[in-house]
Write a protein that holds these residues in place. Structure first.
Motif, short mmCIF file in Angstrom:
data_model
loop_
_atom_site.label_atom_id
_atom_site.label_comp_id
_atom_site.label_asym_id
_atom_site.label_seq_id
_atom_site.Cartn_x
_atom_site.Cartn_y
_atom_site.Cartn_z
N TRP A 10 0.83 -1.20 0.00
CA TRP A 10 0.00 0.00 0.00
C TRP A 10 0.87 1.26 0.00
O TRP A 10 0.63 2.20 -0.74
CB TRP A 10 -0.92 0.02 1.21
CG TRP A 10 -2.13 -0.87 1.07
CD1 TRP A 10 -2.26 -2.14 1.53
CD2 TRP A 10 -3.36 -0.56 0.43
NE1 TRP A 10 -3.49 -2.63 1.22
CE2 TRP A 10 -4.20 -1.68 0.54
CE3 TRP A 10 -3.84 0.58 -0.23
CZ2 TRP A 10 -5.49 -1.71 0.02
CZ3 TRP A 10 -5.13 0.55 -0.74
CH2 TRP A 10 -5.94 -0.57 -0.62
N TYR A 14 1.29 4.39 -2.61
CA TYR A 14 1.09 5.75 -2.10
C TYR A 14 2.27 6.64 -2.47
O TYR A 14 2.10 7.79 -2.87
CB TYR A 14 0.91 5.69 -0.58
CG TYR A 14 0.59 6.99 0.10
CD1 TYR A 14 -0.72 7.43 0.22
CD2 TYR A 14 1.60 7.79 0.64
CE1 TYR A 14 -1.04 8.61 0.86
CE2 TYR A 14 1.30 8.98 1.28
CZ TYR A 14 -0.01 9.38 1.39
OH TYR A 14 -0.31 10.56 2.02
N HIS A 18 3.52 10.73 -4.47
CA HIS A 18 4.12 11.65 -3.50
C HIS A 18 5.63 11.72 -3.71
O HIS A 18 6.41 11.58 -2.79
CB HIS A 18 3.80 11.20 -2.07
CG HIS A 18 2.33 11.18 -1.78
ND1 HIS A 18 1.53 10.12 -2.12
CD2 HIS A 18 1.53 12.10 -1.21
CE1 HIS A 18 0.28 10.39 -1.76
NE2 HIS A 18 0.25 11.59 -1.21
N GLU A 77 -4.33 9.83 -3.62
CA GLU A 77 -4.63 8.40 -3.81
C GLU A 77 -6.02 8.03 -3.30
O GLU A 77 -6.65 7.13 -3.83
CB GLU A 77 -3.57 7.53 -3.13
CG GLU A 77 -2.26 7.47 -3.86
CD GLU A 77 -2.33 6.69 -5.17
OE1 GLU A 77 -3.20 5.82 -5.32
OE2 GLU A 77 -1.49 6.97 -6.04
N PHE A 84 -6.66 4.68 1.30
CA PHE A 84 -5.42 5.46 1.32
C PHE A 84 -5.44 6.56 2.38
O PHE A 84 -4.40 7.10 2.71
CB PHE A 84 -5.11 6.03 -0.07
CG PHE A 84 -4.48 5.01 -0.97
CD1 PHE A 84 -3.16 4.64 -0.80
CD2 PHE A 84 -5.21 4.40 -1.97
CE1 PHE A 84 -2.56 3.69 -1.61
CE2 PHE A 84 -4.64 3.45 -2.79
CZ PHE A 84 -3.31 3.09 -2.61
N GLY A 88 -1.93 6.98 4.28
CA GLY A 88 -1.21 8.24 4.43
C GLY A 88 -0.69 8.43 5.84
O GLY A 88 0.45 8.88 6.04
N TRP A 91 2.23 6.09 6.20
CA TRP A 91 3.37 6.67 5.46
C TRP A 91 4.05 7.73 6.32
O TRP A 91 5.26 7.77 6.43
CB TRP A 91 2.88 7.25 4.14
CG TRP A 91 3.88 8.06 3.40
CD1 TRP A 91 4.80 7.61 2.50
CD2 TRP A 91 4.09 9.48 3.47
NE1 TRP A 91 5.56 8.65 2.02
CE2 TRP A 91 5.14 9.81 2.60
CE3 TRP A 91 3.48 10.50 4.19
CZ2 TRP A 91 5.59 11.11 2.44
CZ3 TRP A 91 3.94 11.79 4.03
CH2 TRP A 91 4.98 12.09 3.16
#
Length: 100
Positions: A10, A14, A18, A77, A84, A88, A91
């Motif tokens: 995932w 993502y 970015h 996304e 997402f 995020g 991330w």
């Protein structure tokens, strides 16, 4: 919930939207602002006078996200998959801990 995909898969997807440094910077500030506002939101029942501050954090966080994507030239996304929104946050945690 995550369609049998690992967090690494995932996050790899993502990261594709970015790549721009400025987009990453706006997300480094925007994601925690949104998170903080969501954590504070239930407290508005006890302190309703704080709602303008919580709303400002939430809106500023999203504004930064969309500014970053305008610079990147790619849509967020979560427009293609709502999950997402959670990716995020993951991330961001990996980015700030240096494990990305």
């Amino acid at each position: 919930m995550m369609k049998g995909r690992s967090w690494d898969e995932w996050i790899a997807q993502y990261k594709l939207s970015h790549q721009n440094r400025w987009n990453q910077i706006t997300h480094m500030f925007g994601i925690p602002l949104i998170g903080i506002s969501l954590v504070l939101a239930p407290g508005l029942l006890l302190a309703p006078g704080l709602w303008p501050w919580v709303a400002a954090l939430f809106l500023l966080g999203w504004l930064l996200q969309f500014i970053g994507h305008a610079i990147e030239g790619k849509p967020p996304e979560f427009f293609s998959d709502w999950r997402f929104l959670f990716v995020g946050t993951r991330w961001w945690l990996r980015k700030v801990t240096g494990r990305l």
